[in-house]
Design a protein around this motif. Structure first.
Motif, PDB file in Angstrom:
ATOM      1  N   VAL A 130       0.847  -1.190   0.000  1.00  0.00           N
ATOM      2  CA  VAL A 130       0.000   0.000   0.000  1.00  0.00           C
ATOM      3  C   VAL A 130       0.884   1.243   0.000  1.00  0.00           C
ATOM      4  O   VAL A 130       1.776   1.362   0.827  1.00  0.00           O
ATOM      5  N   GLN A 131       0.639   2.131  -0.922  1.00  0.00           N
ATOM      6  CA  GLN A 131       1.339   3.423  -0.923  1.00  0.00           C
ATOM      7  C   GLN A 131       0.382   4.488  -0.440  1.00  0.00           C
ATOM      8  O   GLN A 131      -0.780   4.522  -0.841  1.00  0.00           O
ATOM      9  N   LEU A 132       0.871   5.362   0.412  1.00  0.00           N
ATOM     10  CA  LEU A 132       0.041   6.399   1.006  1.00  0.00           C
ATOM     11  C   LEU A 132       0.588   7.768   0.647  1.00  0.00           C
ATOM     12  O   LEU A 132       1.801   7.967   0.620  1.00  0.00           O
ATOM     13  N   GLN A 133      -0.314   8.695   0.406  1.00  0.00           N
ATOM     14  CA  GLN A 133       0.090  10.072   0.132  1.00  0.00           C
ATOM     15  C   GLN A 133      -0.705  10.989   1.046  1.00  0.00           C
ATOM     16  O   GLN A 133      -1.933  11.027   0.978  1.00  0.00           O
ATOM     17  N   ALA A 134       0.010  11.715   1.896  1.00  0.00           N
ATOM     18  CA  ALA A 134      -0.619  12.680   2.794  1.00  0.00           C
ATOM     19  C   ALA A 134      -0.535  14.068   2.173  1.00  0.00           C
ATOM     20  O   ALA A 134       0.483  14.431   1.591  1.00  0.00           O
ATOM     21  N   CYS A 135      -1.604  14.818   2.312  1.00  0.00           N
ATOM     22  CA  CYS A 135      -1.612  16.188   1.786  1.00  0.00           C
ATOM     23  C   CYS A 135      -2.568  17.029   2.613  1.00  0.00           C
ATOM     24  O   CYS A 135      -3.300  16.510   3.450  1.00  0.00           O
ATOM     25  N   GLY A 136      -2.537  18.331   2.378  1.00  0.00           N
ATOM     26  CA  GLY A 136      -3.448  19.234   3.056  1.00  0.00           C
ATOM     27  C   GLY A 136      -2.795  20.098   4.115  1.00  0.00           C
ATOM     28  O   GLY A 136      -3.455  20.934   4.725  1.00  0.00           O
ATOM     29  N   GLY A 137      -1.511  19.896   4.339  1.00  0.00           N
ATOM     30  CA  GLY A 137      -0.822  20.723   5.312  1.00  0.00           C
ATOM     31  C   GLY A 137      -0.671  22.150   4.811  1.00  0.00           C
ATOM     32  O   GLY A 137      -1.005  22.475   3.670  1.00  0.00           O
TER      33      GLY A 137
ATOM     34  N   SER B  29      -7.977  26.245  11.170  1.00  0.00           N
ATOM     35  CA  SER B  29      -8.284  24.842  10.876  1.00  0.00           C
ATOM     36  C   SER B  29      -7.571  24.393   9.603  1.00  0.00           C
ATOM     37  O   SER B  29      -7.296  25.193   8.703  1.00  0.00           O
ATOM     38  N   LEU B  30      -7.312  23.113   9.565  1.00  0.00           N
ATOM     39  CA  LEU B  30      -6.796  22.455   8.365  1.00  0.00           C
ATOM     40  C   LEU B  30      -7.414  21.061   8.301  1.00  0.00           C
ATOM     41  O   LEU B  30      -7.745  20.481   9.336  1.00  0.00           O
ATOM     42  N   ARG B  31      -7.540  20.553   7.077  1.00  0.00           N
ATOM     43  CA  ARG B  31      -7.961  19.169   6.921  1.00  0.00           C
ATOM     44  C   ARG B  31      -6.903  18.422   6.127  1.00  0.00           C
ATOM     45  O   ARG B  31      -6.617  18.761   4.977  1.00  0.00           O
ATOM     46  N   LEU B  32      -6.339  17.419   6.749  1.00  0.00           N
ATOM     47  CA  LEU B  32      -5.356  16.576   6.084  1.00  0.00           C
ATOM     48  C   LEU B  32      -6.058  15.392   5.436  1.00  0.00           C
ATOM     49  O   LEU B  32      -7.047  14.891   5.962  1.00  0.00           O
ATOM     50  N   SER B  33      -5.517  14.949   4.315  1.00  0.00           N
ATOM     51  CA  SER B  33      -6.028  13.767   3.625  1.00  0.00           C
ATOM     52  C   SER B  33      -4.901  12.766   3.448  1.00  0.00           C
ATOM     53  O   SER B  33      -3.748  13.150   3.220  1.00  0.00           O
ATOM     54  N   CYS B  34      -5.264  11.509   3.526  1.00  0.00           N
ATOM     55  CA  CYS B  34      -4.313  10.421   3.295  1.00  0.00           C
ATOM     56  C   CYS B  34      -4.948   9.511   2.257  1.00  0.00           C
ATOM     57  O   CYS B  34      -5.958   8.861   2.546  1.00  0.00           O
ATOM     58  N   VAL B  35      -4.376   9.497   1.065  1.00  0.00           N
ATOM     59  CA  VAL B  35      -4.944   8.728  -0.042  1.00  0.00           C
ATOM     60  C   VAL B  35      -4.102   7.484  -0.262  1.00  0.00           C
ATOM     61  O   VAL B  35      -2.872   7.570  -0.365  1.00  0.00           O
TER      62      VAL B  35
ATOM     63  N   GLN C  29       4.540  10.069   3.019  1.00  0.00           N
ATOM     64  CA  GLN C  29       5.745  10.894   3.031  1.00  0.00           C
ATOM     65  C   GLN C  29       5.669  12.063   4.001  1.00  0.00           C
ATOM     66  O   GLN C  29       6.691  12.690   4.262  1.00  0.00           O
ATOM     67  N   GLY C  30       4.506  12.368   4.522  1.00  0.00           N
ATOM     68  CA  GLY C  30       4.368  13.467   5.466  1.00  0.00           C
ATOM     69  C   GLY C  30       3.968  14.778   4.812  1.00  0.00           C
ATOM     70  O   GLY C  30       4.298  15.051   3.658  1.00  0.00           O
ATOM     71  N   THR C  31       3.244  15.568   5.564  1.00  0.00           N
ATOM     72  CA  THR C  31       2.841  16.899   5.111  1.00  0.00           C
ATOM     73  C   THR C  31       3.081  17.882   6.258  1.00  0.00           C
ATOM     74  O   THR C  31       2.778  17.588   7.411  1.00  0.00           O
ATOM     75  N   GLN C  32       3.640  19.040   5.934  1.00  0.00           N
ATOM     76  CA  GLN C  32       4.034  20.009   6.960  1.00  0.00           C
ATOM     77  C   GLN C  32       2.837  20.841   7.407  1.00  0.00           C
ATOM     78  O   GLN C  32       2.098  21.388   6.578  1.00  0.00           O
ATOM     79  N   VAL C  33       2.697  20.955   8.721  1.00  0.00           N
ATOM     80  CA  VAL C  33       1.699  21.837   9.326  1.00  0.00           C
ATOM     81  C   VAL C  33       2.450  22.833  10.196  1.00  0.00           C
ATOM     82  O   VAL C  33       3.238  22.439  11.052  1.00  0.00           O
ATOM     83  N   THR C  34       2.209  24.104   9.940  1.00  0.00           N
ATOM     84  CA  THR C  34       2.854  25.155  10.728  1.00  0.00           C
ATOM     85  C   THR C  34       1.778  26.074  11.278  1.00  0.00           C
ATOM     86  O   THR C  34       0.972  26.620  10.518  1.00  0.00           O
ATOM     87  N   VAL C  35       1.764  26.229  12.591  1.00  0.00           N
ATOM     88  CA  VAL C  35       0.770  27.067  13.260  1.00  0.00           C
ATOM     89  C   VAL C  35       1.509  28.219  13.934  1.00  0.00           C
ATOM     90  O   VAL C  35       2.373  28.001  14.784  1.00  0.00           O
ATOM     91  N   SER C  36       1.162  29.420  13.548  1.00  0.00           N
ATOM     92  CA  SER C  36       1.809  30.585  14.124  1.00  0.00           C
ATOM     93  C   SER C  36       0.989  31.128  15.287  1.00  0.00           C
ATOM     94  O   SER C  36      -0.234  31.024  15.309  1.00  0.00           O
TER      95      SER C  36
END
Length: 123
Positions: free
Chosen positions: A1-8, A16-22, A115-122
């Motif tokens: 299974v290959q996974l791709q995370a996005c939405g960061g 708010s943010l919504r991350l997806s893992c496909v 592979q990971g997706t970056q989330v940065t909260v200021s």
């Protein structure tokens, strides 16, 4: 299974943010999925997990009441809705799939990683 995370992305505290893992294949629907995160200089930590059918969601204490994990097996996708974000939520977020229908909060329970997706909260 290959996974791709996005939405960061970059967001201010309280946002708010919504991350997806496909996933790459439909048999993903038989696997438990978890979200983990890693802040700079820190170890990877558990955030949330969900069983194969969307039941038994579980969260780290630090995100309870703010994050919601869900899945759409028809789309081979798992989501992480993140509300009321805080600066301490900053990090790289990874999704991971277990080889079983149910899994725990330890990263060793998960075999397939995105592979990971970056989330940065200021602040």
């Amino acid at each position: 299974v290959q996974l791709q995370a996005c939405g960061g992305g970059f967001v201010q505290a309280g946002g708010s943010l919504r991350l997806s893992c496909v996933a790459s294949r439909r048999t993903f629907s038989n696997n438990a999925v978890g979200w983990f995160r890693q802040a700079p200089g820190k170890e990877r930590e558990f955030v949330a997990r969900i069983s194969w059918n969307g039941g038994q969601p579980s969260y780290a204490d630090s995100v309870k009441g703010r994050f919601t994990i869900s899945r759409d097996n028809g789309q081979s996708t798992v989501y992480l809705q993140m509300n009321n974000l805080k600066p301490e939520d900053t990090g790289v977020y990874y999704c991971a799939a277990a080889t079983s229908a149910y899994s725990g909060s330890s990263s060793t329970s998960y075999r397939y990683w995105g592979q990971g997706t970056q989330v940065t909260v200021s602040s």
